[in-house]
Design a protein around this motif. Structure first.
Motif, PDB file in Angstrom:
ATOM      1  N   ASN A 103       0.833  -1.204   0.000  1.00 31.75           N
ATOM      2  CA  ASN A 103       0.000   0.000   0.000  1.00 31.75           C
ATOM      3  C   ASN A 103       0.868   1.253   0.000  1.00 31.75           C
ATOM      4  N   PHE A 104       1.173   1.744  -1.199  1.00 35.38           N
ATOM      5  CA  PHE A 104       2.055   2.912  -1.328  1.00 35.38           C
ATOM      6  C   PHE A 104       1.504   4.152  -0.624  1.00 35.38           C
ATOM      7  N   TYR A 112       9.462   0.908   3.305  1.00 40.27           N
ATOM      8  CA  TYR A 112       9.406   0.280   1.974  1.00 40.27           C
ATOM      9  C   TYR A 112      10.797  -0.235   1.581  1.00 40.27           C
ATOM     10  N   ASP A 126       2.121  -1.375  -6.343  1.00 41.69           N
ATOM     11  CA  ASP A 126       1.166  -0.618  -5.531  1.00 41.69           C
ATOM     12  C   ASP A 126      -0.248  -1.197  -5.641  1.00 41.69           C
ATOM     13  N   SER A 128      -2.773   0.228  -3.628  1.00 42.92           N
ATOM     14  CA  SER A 128      -3.594   1.145  -2.821  1.00 42.92           C
ATOM     15  C   SER A 128      -4.995   1.317  -3.424  1.00 42.92           C
TER      16      SER A 128
END
Ligand code: GLY
Ligand code: MN
Ligand code: MN
Length: 363
Positions: A103-104, A112, A126, A128
């Motif tokens: 989940n960026f 990260y 990603d 998100s």
């Protein structure tokens, strides 16, 4: 419940993802998705991870400190006491075929990089958007929690309104509101309570201060309760004493717009169309340039939880989405009115989750 949530996340994600890593760092770098997939309502879980898999299973990797709290989740668990144990557990959990989703939106860059190092050679991507999309449709347990948060906020406001009086400072009214909500089972406020009097009510995101309530003032309260991690978000605007003509005029326009917006909601309609119904009422009354935000937003584990009712956000409303409806008119130097409720989208209409009268209240 959590197995179903996890499967839905993978249904909304690209096919080649073998695992999704959700990392809950320390304040303020928390990830509500960690709590969404674990179902954990209580506990801090700082620097803990959940790794989930397409078959609906998952593992929580957390410190010994949280072991008892983590047992309340259905997911597997592994605890660590040292950084090395954490690294080893993560490496094992991430040893899958395919890319690793992350989940960026909510992961600090330093964390990260750490995971890139732990899972050397693997591709991260990603997820998100799939996470947000999944969370937009609420399940039964989520709806129950948001309903409870809405009920607590509405009842808290009722109790607070009875003690509002001239000479009371904005922060004093905010403190009473929070107290009344916690007395009714809230774990805390959903966000910083907005309590704004007189001309300050013209600032939608005002921070409460020492301004004292005077006769003839608007008294605007925008606040919510948090209950088992789920939020409510409600606004009511009262008048201290008798409203003048202009106060009454803008109040009634906002009320009409808010009720029309709620009436327009049902499964299948588009967010921009609902926004337009309310916005047109305010525009036709000549106050269009004083309605300076969108009509509403998604609500859940986050106060702004993805999706919304806005001219700029193309989305179709689906059953079991929870949204706010909150038109306002803001006149600098004079004051503002906003009325906000939380609603659950049903097939044929909207169910209001924050039951509180909307007729103008002169205190
Ligand atoms: N309290 C912020 C909002 O209503 O969106
Ligand atoms: Mn609000
Ligand atoms: Mn809101």
């Amino acid at each position: 419940m959590t197995e179903r949530r996890i499967k839905r996340i993978f249904e909304n994600s690209p096919d080649d993802i073998g695992a999704i890593l959700l990392y809950n760092g320390s304040e303020p770098h928390q990830d509500v998705n960690f709590f969404y997939v674990t179902g954990l309502a209580k506990g801090l879980f700082e620097n803990s991870a959940a790794v989930i898999y397409p078959d609906g299973s998952g593992i929580i990797i957390t410190s010994k400190l949280e072991e008892e709290s983590a047992r309340k989740s259905r997911l597997d668990m592994e605890t660590f006491s040292t950084k090395r144990e954490f690294r080893d557990a993560m490496k094992k959990a991430l040893d899958v075929d395919g890319r690793i989703g992350i989940n960026f939106e909510d992961i600090p860059h330093t964390s990260y990089r750490k995971f890139k190092y732990i899972a050397k050679g693997r591709k991260f991507t990603d997820v998100s958007e799939p996470l947000e999309k999944t969370r937009m449709i609420k399940d039964r347990e989520e709806i129950e929690r948001i309903k409870k948060a809405g009920k607590i906020a509405a009842e808290g406001l009722k109790a607070m309104a009875g003690s509002l009086c001239e000479g009371m400072a904005e922060y004093e009214a905010a403190a009473i509101l929070i107290y009344e909500m916690m007395k009714r089972g809230a774990t805390g406020p959903a966000f910083e309570t907005i309590s704004s009097f007189g001309e300050n009510s013209a600032e939608p995101h005002y921070t409460s201060g020492g301004r004292k309530l005077r006769r003839g003032d608007f008294a605007l309260f925008d606040f919510g309760a948090r209950y088992d991690r789920y939020n409510s978000d409600i606004t009511r605007t009262f008048i201290m004493g008798k409203a003048d003509r202009k106060q009454r005029e803008i109040y009634e326009i906002v009320r009409e717009a808010q009720e029309a917006g709620i009436d327009a909601i049902r499964e299948g309609v588009s967010g921009p169309d609902v926004d337009a119904v309310a916005r047109e009422i305010i525009e036709k009354a000549g106050y269009g340039d004083m309605f300076i935000h969108s009509l509403g937003h998604g609500l859940g584990l986050k106060v702004h939880d993805g999706g919304g009712l806005s001219p700029r956000m193309k989305m179709e409303l689906k059953e079991n989405m929870v949204l706010t409806v909150e038109p306002g008119i803001y006149i600098p130097g004079f004051g503002g009115v906003r009325i906000e409720d939380d609603i659950l989208v049903r097939k044929n209409g909207a169910e209001i989750l924050t039951e509180f009268p909307k007729e103008m209240m002169e205190l």
